[in-house]
Design a protein around this motif. Structure first.
Motif, PDB file in Angstrom:
ATOM      1  N   ARG A  31      16.672  40.727   2.197  1.00  0.00           N
ATOM      2  CA  ARG A  31      15.949  39.480   2.449  1.00  0.00           C
ATOM      3  C   ARG A  31      15.616  39.247   3.910  1.00  0.00           C
ATOM      4  O   ARG A  31      14.985  38.237   4.254  1.00  0.00           O
ATOM      5  CB  ARG A  31      16.761  38.293   1.948  1.00  0.00           C
ATOM      6  N   TRP A  53      11.277  42.516   6.024  1.00  0.00           N
ATOM      7  CA  TRP A  53      12.163  42.567   4.864  1.00  0.00           C
ATOM      8  C   TRP A  53      11.593  43.418   3.740  1.00  0.00           C
ATOM      9  O   TRP A  53      12.340  44.024   2.989  1.00  0.00           O
ATOM     10  CB  TRP A  53      12.474  41.144   4.382  1.00  0.00           C
ATOM     11  N   TYR A 102      12.083  36.924   8.062  1.00  0.00           N
ATOM     12  CA  TYR A 102      11.524  37.997   7.234  1.00  0.00           C
ATOM     13  C   TYR A 102      10.697  38.983   8.054  1.00  0.00           C
ATOM     14  O   TYR A 102      10.649  40.178   7.745  1.00  0.00           O
ATOM     15  CB  TYR A 102      10.596  37.414   6.165  1.00  0.00           C
TER      16      TYR A 102
END
Length: 124
Positions: A31, A53, A102
């Protein structure tokens, strides 16, 4: 508790290659973006590379573009840094870093988890 264990450093001649690895535990690895930084003797730590990610976006500092490749294997909770055509100026302690976000970024403040570092020495 999040842990990052980086490894793979060593002594290599100029022009050689090394692959650094960083295994993450303690949070959902897939994540978050991951990065690599380095600190050369007598210098401040600097950004090297980062990966998003989803691994569809990467970012590199200019001196390593075309020579280094960052990748990740979410099944193994591992991020890699393949370093080719190494130069003496690549000599440094390399640190794996786990991002808060991210997307791949170059700011140290965007990373809240750090490995202990692995030393890379490139001889001329």
């Amino acid at each position: 508790q999040v842990q990052l264990v980086d490894s793979g450093g060593g002594l290599v001649q100029a022009g050689g290659s090394l692959r650094l690895s960083c295994v993450s535990s303690g949070r959902t690895f897939s994540r978050y973006a991951m990065g690599w930084f380095r600190q050369a003797p007598g210098k401040e730590r600097e950004f090297v590379a980062a990966i998003s990610w989803t691994a569809d976006s990467t970012r590199y500092t200019d001196p390593v573009k075309g020579r280094f490749t960052i990748s990740r294997d979410d099944a193994k909770n591992t991020v890699y840094l393949q370093m080719n055509s190494l130069k003496p100026e690549d000599t440094a302690v390399y640190y794996c870093a786990g991002s808060r976000y991210y997307s791949p970024t170059a700011r140290e403040d965007d990373y809240n988890y750090w490995g202990r570092g692995t030393r890379v020495t490139v001889s001329s």
